[in-house]
Design a protein around this motif. Structure first.
Motif, PDB file in Angstrom:
ATOM      1  N   TYR A   1      50.472  46.445  61.480  1.00 51.00           N
ATOM      2  CA  TYR A   1      50.116  45.965  60.735  1.00 51.00           C
ATOM      3  C   TYR A   1      49.684  44.510  60.823  1.00 51.00           C
ATOM      4  O   TYR A   1      48.543  43.474  61.532  1.00 51.00           O
ATOM      5  N   SER A   2      50.598  43.525  60.566  1.00 50.06           N
ATOM      6  CA  SER A   2      50.520  41.943  60.086  1.00 50.06           C
ATOM      7  C   SER A   2      51.489  41.817  61.559  1.00 50.06           C
ATOM      8  O   SER A   2      50.218  40.511  62.547  1.00 50.06           O
ATOM      9  N   GLY A   3      50.920  41.786  62.726  1.00 52.56           N
ATOM     10  CA  GLY A   3      51.396  41.755  64.236  1.00 52.56           C
ATOM     11  C   GLY A   3      50.389  42.140  64.484  1.00 52.56           C
ATOM     12  O   GLY A   3      50.096  42.080  66.230  1.00 52.56           O
ATOM     13  N   ALA A   4      48.934  42.864  64.523  1.00 57.10           N
ATOM     14  CA  ALA A   4      47.724  43.551  64.759  1.00 57.10           C
ATOM     15  C   ALA A   4      47.198  42.833  65.720  1.00 57.10           C
ATOM     16  O   ALA A   4      46.648  41.683  65.410  1.00 57.10           O
ATOM     17  N   GLU A   5      46.706  42.722  66.975  1.00 54.17           N
ATOM     18  CA  GLU A   5      45.555  41.701  67.810  1.00 54.17           C
ATOM     19  C   GLU A   5      44.435  43.080  67.123  1.00 54.17           C
ATOM     20  O   GLU A   5      44.342  43.854  67.011  1.00 54.17           O
ATOM     21  N   PHE A   6      43.393  42.052  67.631  1.00 55.45           N
ATOM     22  CA  PHE A   6      42.272  42.415  67.169  1.00 55.45           C
ATOM     23  C   PHE A   6      41.505  43.786  68.292  1.00 55.45           C
ATOM     24  O   PHE A   6      41.958  43.338  69.775  1.00 55.45           O
ATOM     25  N   PRO A   7      41.094  44.696  67.898  1.00 55.87           N
ATOM     26  CA  PRO A   7      40.650  44.998  66.943  1.00 55.87           C
ATOM     27  C   PRO A   7      41.294  45.899  66.214  1.00 55.87           C
ATOM     28  O   PRO A   7      41.245  45.688  64.974  1.00 55.87           O
ATOM     29  N   GLY A   8      43.248  46.211  66.305  1.00 56.46           N
ATOM     30  CA  GLY A   8      43.990  46.552  64.864  1.00 56.46           C
ATOM     31  C   GLY A   8      44.881  47.745  65.778  1.00 56.46           C
ATOM     32  O   GLY A   8      45.086  47.717  66.739  1.00 56.46           O
ATOM     33  N   VAL A   9      45.035  48.571  64.974  1.00 59.63           N
ATOM     34  CA  VAL A   9      45.515  49.515  64.843  1.00 59.63           C
ATOM     35  C   VAL A   9      45.432  51.049  64.516  1.00 59.63           C
ATOM     36  O   VAL A   9      44.003  50.427  63.319  1.00 59.63           O
ATOM     37  N   VAL A  10      45.196  52.119  65.091  1.00 62.86           N
ATOM     38  CA  VAL A  10      43.935  52.431  64.695  1.00 62.86           C
ATOM     39  C   VAL A  10      44.751  53.914  63.878  1.00 62.86           C
ATOM     40  O   VAL A  10      43.765  54.307  62.569  1.00 62.86           O
TER      41      VAL A  10
END
Length: 441
Positions: free
Chosen positions: A261-270
């Motif tokens: 989750y720390s490397g996720a770009e917007f909007p994130g992880v489903v």
């Protein structure tokens, strides 16, 4: 029996009503991890990749115990390796999925249980091949007892249930004083510039003790059964926090989440369940020496809200509900999915709490020591070790997620951990795929 073995403790569970019980409304409540034993024959039902069989004893590592999944009055049994007990085609077999043929209706008979398949036949056992059968009627060999898995003094199935329902659990007394001291020795570093934290990464390769911790049996039971039988170690790192530095030198509190989750770009992880994080406390965290806090990531629409993808006002709104992270030395805090975490809560609190009148006198020159001199003295004060607690954090991810480091398979970590007590140390575990450890030592 060897102390702490699943085999020895399954016998203990027979004396304690852990396996199953009646719920408040008369519903059957079955533990999340059980061994399935015949009521008349001294044998257990064993689910393995090559098929379903029986054995006189369950394995000492707990891997012969089955994960239970309830669907109303129906139950499914899954091995730690991911295979479901199935009655597909009117025959006992295994499947990698859970449909109607993998669900059995539970029928309670006093302190015993029977399991009726979708085709109407009952699960049973025999002392001759095929050892696990489907019988048209309910008889003595179709009745079973359930035994709970006990490890490290806890009911593992109950811990699994709480982790699944609440998202995080704290398990005390998993590491003793000697183990804690050995771990501290293996993660010590030389001279380094002072800051609010010191992180040491990629630790699973460093020593047999750390390798063994990365593959801790209780953690593996929970993670493989709840997350995935094919999970991977993503990273294992230590974090030493200088609480004095946080309270005197930092100006604001920051928040983070772990990989991926720390490397996720917007909007994130489903997917809110693609990792499990285990935080081991090498020192106690109490109100005096802890600047750690946590909060489960709130939902933003259908996605977990992540701190690096939140506006300042959103950060503040979430952080105000955070809880302080306090723990005993030797404990483990286990959480699934994204949790906001910070180890610098209380930044600048030393000065915020400093007596306003005293500070005014320093600023106005009413005392010999100037306020600047006071701040210089605080900055130059020696590090107080009692205010520098260390935690170890291991992150595990599902099989389709990229890892942060090239971690060895759990079989290699377990072998390396066991070799730590034998002559040759880590090298004694290298014969079976041990190249991971030799490359990273």
């Amino acid at each position: 029996e060897r102390p702490g073995s699943a085999r020895a403790l399954s016998a203990l569970a027979a004396e304690v009503p852990f396996g199953a019980a009646m719920g408040r409304r008369g519903q059957i409540s079955i533990d999340r991890i059980v061994a399935l034993r015949s009521s008349v024959l001294p044998i257990y039902v064993i689910v393995r990749p090559e098929g379903v069989t029986t054995a006189d004893e369950v394995s000492e590592d707990g891997n012969d115990f089955l994960t239970t999944r309830m669907f109303g009055d129906q139950i499914a049994f899954q091995s730690i390796r991911g295979d479901y007990l199935s009655a597909e085609g009117g025959e006992i077999c295994t499947r990698r999925y859970c449909s109607n043929n993998e669900r059995f209706t539970v029928e309670k008979q006093d302190t015993q249980y029977a399991f009726r398949s979708h085709c109407g036949r009952y699960l049973g056992v025999s002392d001759r091949p095929p050892y696990v059968t489907l019988a048209p009627t309910l008889g003595e060999t179709e009745a079973f007892q359930l035994f709970s898995l006990m490890m490290c003094g806890v009911n593992v199935g109950q811990q699994l249930e709480m982790l699944d329902r609440q998202g995080c659990i704290m398990v005390d007394h998993l590491l003793d004083t000697e183990e804690l001291e050995a771990l501290r020795q293996h993660i010590q570093e030389g001279d380094h510039p002072r800051g609010h934290e010191l992180r040491v990464r990629d630790l699973a390769h460093r020593s047999p003790g750390l390798a063994s911790l990365a593959a801790h049996p209780l953690v593996m039971q929970l993670a493989r059964r709840l997350l995935s039988p094919s999970l991977q170690l993503s990273e294992m790192e230590s974090c030493r926090t200088d609480v004095d530095f946080v309270r005197k030198e930092l100006e604001e509190t920051t928040w983070h989440v772990v990989h991926p989750y720390s490397g996720a770009e917007f909007p994130g992880v489903v997917d809110p369940r693609i990792n499990i994080t285990v935080t081991w406390f090498l020192d106690k965290l109490d109100s005096d020496n802890s600047t750690w806090a946590f909060i489960k990531a709130p939902e933003a629409g259908k996605l977990p809200q992540l701190p690096q993808l939140s506006a300042p006002e959103e950060l503040q709104a979430v952080a105000q509900n955070a809880q302080p992270l306090l723990a005993k030395a030797g404990s483990a805090w286990i959480c699934i999915g994204p949790y906001w975490m910070s180890n610098n809560v209380g930044a600048a609190s030393f000065w915020k709490d400093y007596d306003a009148q005293t500070r005014y006198k320093h600023l106005s020159g009413q005392k010999e020591q100037t306020f600047r001199a006071l701040t210089d003295a605080q900055r130059g004060a020696p590090v107080r070790e009692e205010l520098c607690p260390t935690v170890l954090q291991a992150t595990y991810v599902r099989e389709h997620v990229a890892t942060l480091c090239r971690a060895p398979p759990f079989e290699v970590l377990e072998a390396a951990g066991g070799a730590g007590q034998a002559p040759g140390g880590t090298d004694a575990a290298m014969s079976a795929g041990g190249k991971y450890l030799t490359e990273r030592r």
